[in-house]
Design an enzyme around this catalytic site. Structure first.
Site, mmCIF file in Angstrom:
data_model
loop_
_atom_site.group_PDB
_atom_site.id
_atom_site.type_symbol
_atom_site.label_atom_id
_atom_site.label_comp_id
_atom_site.label_asym_id
_atom_site.label_seq_id
_atom_site.Cartn_x
_atom_site.Cartn_y
_atom_site.Cartn_z
ATOM 1 N N THR A 108 34.063 39.775 39.586
ATOM 2 C CA THR A 108 33.021 40.425 38.798
ATOM 3 C C THR A 108 33.154 41.919 39.079
ATOM 4 O OG1 THR A 108 31.395 40.395 40.577
ATOM 5 C CG2 THR A 108 31.402 38.500 39.096
ATOM 6 N N TYR B 154 34.166 47.119 17.054
ATOM 7 C CA TYR B 154 34.953 45.886 17.214
ATOM 8 C C TYR B 154 36.377 46.246 17.611
ATOM 9 C CZ TYR B 154 32.993 41.317 16.447
ATOM 10 O OH TYR B 154 32.352 40.137 16.640
ATOM 11 N N GLU C 274 38.987 43.612 18.801
ATOM 12 C CA GLU C 274 39.742 42.420 19.233
ATOM 13 C C GLU C 274 41.202 42.783 19.458
ATOM 14 O OE1 GLU C 274 38.987 39.448 16.278
ATOM 15 O OE2 GLU C 274 37.094 38.858 17.190
ATOM 16 N N ARG D 223 27.610 44.799 34.685
ATOM 17 C CA ARG D 223 27.776 43.348 34.683
ATOM 18 C C ARG D 223 29.041 43.006 33.892
ATOM 19 N NH1 ARG D 223 24.555 39.810 36.551
ATOM 20 N NH2 ARG D 223 23.350 41.510 37.425
ATOM 21 N N ASP E 236 39.030 34.373 43.909
ATOM 22 C CA ASP E 236 37.889 34.897 43.166
ATOM 23 C C ASP E 236 37.153 35.814 44.147
ATOM 24 O OD1 ASP E 236 35.466 35.392 41.992
ATOM 25 O OD2 ASP E 236 35.086 33.314 41.393
ATOM 26 N N LYS F 130 28.977 43.406 41.633
ATOM 27 C CA LYS F 130 28.420 43.060 42.949
ATOM 28 C C LYS F 130 28.715 44.225 43.902
ATOM 29 C CE LYS F 130 28.419 38.262 41.588
ATOM 30 N NZ LYS F 130 28.918 36.893 41.744
HETATM 31 C C1 LIG Z 1 29.016 35.828 40.900
HETATM 32 C C2 LIG Z 1 30.218 34.982 40.936
HETATM 33 C C3 LIG Z 1 30.838 34.546 39.761
HETATM 34 C C4 LIG Z 1 30.215 34.650 38.390
HETATM 35 O O1 LIG Z 1 29.946 35.868 37.913
HETATM 36 P P1 LIG Z 1 29.016 36.007 36.613
HETATM 37 O O2 LIG Z 1 29.264 37.412 36.206
HETATM 38 O O3 LIG Z 1 27.636 35.710 37.052
HETATM 39 O O4 LIG Z 1 29.507 35.038 35.602
HETATM 40 C C5 LIG Z 1 32.041 33.869 39.865
HETATM 41 N N1 LIG Z 1 32.585 33.610 41.065
HETATM 42 C C6 LIG Z 1 31.995 33.985 42.216
HETATM 43 C C7 LIG Z 1 32.654 33.658 43.510
HETATM 44 C C8 LIG Z 1 30.787 34.669 42.189
HETATM 45 O O5 LIG Z 1 30.192 34.995 43.346
#
Ligand SMILES: *Cc1c(COP(=O)(O)O)cnc(C)c1O
Length: 429
Positions: A218, A46, A48, A227, A192, A221
């Site tokens: 993220t 933990y 936090e 993840r 994002d 990807k």
């Molecule tokens: C994949 C994605 C997310 C979310 O990611 P998670 O890890 O699945 O919550 C947010 N914004 C965009 C643009 C994405 O392509």
């Protein structure tokens, strides 16, 4: 060894991943080192709070781990500040919005049905319920984000936050023009970069940190980590921008973002995942990762070209990144039917809405494909063209079980030559 049935299932999933062609644009295959860090004893801890400022004892080692992750992330993106604790991309976005918006505030995002993400204001997501979302979309002819529409909607609606970035958009973003619009209407600008983060890390696409007040992503990807998510702020952006705490005092954006992640949105950070992020960032800092990124883009360009040569409608007529959306309406097949037939042939894609779609999100008129995962497996442009040929065969004859069976056999035979983990370096063609 444990006899738990779960391990049999993990073996089955391993085999599925090894046997098939993985074209889901948001997926990738992590290295053995990333897996090892994730499956470590760090899950027991933990922690936090932030390194040096924890609410639990015994954090001296995980403090160092998290600091390695933070330093490497800053180096990758030329960032001034980062928080590597968000559990996912959605968590990063919810924390970012919690810091920037009050309930009921207006935010301007990219229409989900044109390629945006659920967390950018969809009515089924917290972002569409807590805030007041308005949207921009793509131009019907060009398939590209309509900057005039962004400006018009921003002037009319006066959003407090503008979000750029997408889940299904094959073009780079004009962050500088977004910033001009944000400045004109007094909005904060957030990018994002969840999908192209790995390509941006190597300078293969524009870096949103140069223009946007804050950036979320993220890590799993194109960045090819575990993840997870993170939030970054570029150099010279830790200004309050009029952001006030509840007590009315002005606070730097990074302080607000830190407290939005914890205690605002999350409890204890996943230090085993943060360790895996640190390992993945270390891999991404190496020159081989640029070679990988260039191959991802060369493969995607070849894929778009091969689809178009075969009469498919690739939205916007090509790709700048790792992904593309294909409108199947001229092929007399829905996205759902195409996904099912391709998955039966061990070619994994997802159905996806296309701009101005006439089908529901459960059926859709298109598919989304990407090359990040197959490039990690070692595939090159000739392999990609061959696979598009197989996709075309299946789509053109999707009700014929023998076509599906014969493509499945060719896929399995081909992929048996490409091991999943412990990959060797990708060499550009
Ligand atoms: C994949 C994605 C997310 C979310 O990611 P998670 O890890 O699945 O919550 C947010 N914004 C965009 C643009 C994405 O392509």
């Amino acid at each position: 060894m444990s006899k738990d049935i779960v391990f049999d299932l993990i073996q089955k999933e391993h085999d599925r991943q090894v046997n098939g062609v993985e074209l889901i644009a948001s997926e990738n295959f992590v290295s053995d080192d990333v897996l090892r860090a994730m499956g470590s004893v760090l899950t027991n801890k933990y922690a936090e709070g932030l390194p040096g400022k924890r609410y639990y004892g015994g954090c001296q080692v995980v403090d160092e781990v998290e600091d390695v992750a933070r330093e490497r992330a800053k180096q990758l993106y030329n960032a001034e500040w980062v928080n590597v604790q968000p559990h996912s991309g959605a968590s990063a976005n919810s924390a970012a919005m919690l810091a920037c918006l009050n309930p009921g505030d207006t935010m301007l995002g990219f229409d989900l049905s044109h390629g945006g993400h659920l967390t950018h204001g969809s009515p089924v997501n917290y972002s569409g319920k807590l805030y007041r979302p308005v949207f921009y979309g793509v131009n019907r002819e060009t398939g590209r984000v309509d900057m005039d529409m962004v400006r018009d909607v921003a002037r009319k609606e006066k959003p407090r936050l503008i979000v750029c970035g997408a889940s299904a958009y094959s073009r780079d973003w004009d962050y500088a023009t977004f910033r001009q619009i944000a400045d004109e209407v007094g909005a904060l600008l957030m990018a994002d970069m969840a999908h192209p983060a790995g390509l941006i890390a190597k300078g293969l696409l524009r870096n949103p940190l140069e223009h946007c007040h804050l950036v979320t992503t993220t890590t799993h990807k194109t960045l090819r980590g575990p993840r997870g998510g993170m939030i970054l702020v570029g150099k010279n952006f830790d200004n309050p921008w009029g952001l006030k705490t509840k007590k009315g005092t002005l606070r730097g954006m990074t302080g607000l973002l830190d407290s939005a992640v914890f205690p605002g949105m999350q409890g204890g950070p996943l230090e085993h995942v943060i360790a895996a992020k640190a390992v993945a960032f270390g891999e991404a800092l190496r020159p081989e990762f640029e070679t990988y990124g260039r191959q991802v883009m060369a493969n995607a360009a070849a894929m778009a070209d091969e689809f178009m040569q075969r009469g498919y409608h690739v939205i916007s007529g090509g790709t700048d990144n790792h992904s593309m959306l294909i409108d199947l309406r001229n092929k007399n097949i829905t996205g759902k039917e195409a996904e099912e037939a391709l998955v039966a042939s061990e070619i994994t894609v997802n159905k996806n809405m296309v701009p101005f779609d006439t089908q529901s999100p459960f059926v859709t008129s298109g598919i989304r494909v990407g090359t990040a995962a197959v490039t990690t497996r070692g595939l090159k442009v000739d392999d990609i063209r061959q696979i598009v040929g197989w996709i075309d065969e299946v789509i053109s004859d999707h009700t014929n079980p023998s076509t599906i069976a014969s493509v499945k056999e060719m896929v399995e035979e081909k992929m048996s030559a490409y091991p999943l983990f412990g990959w060797t370096e990708v060499v550009a063609e």
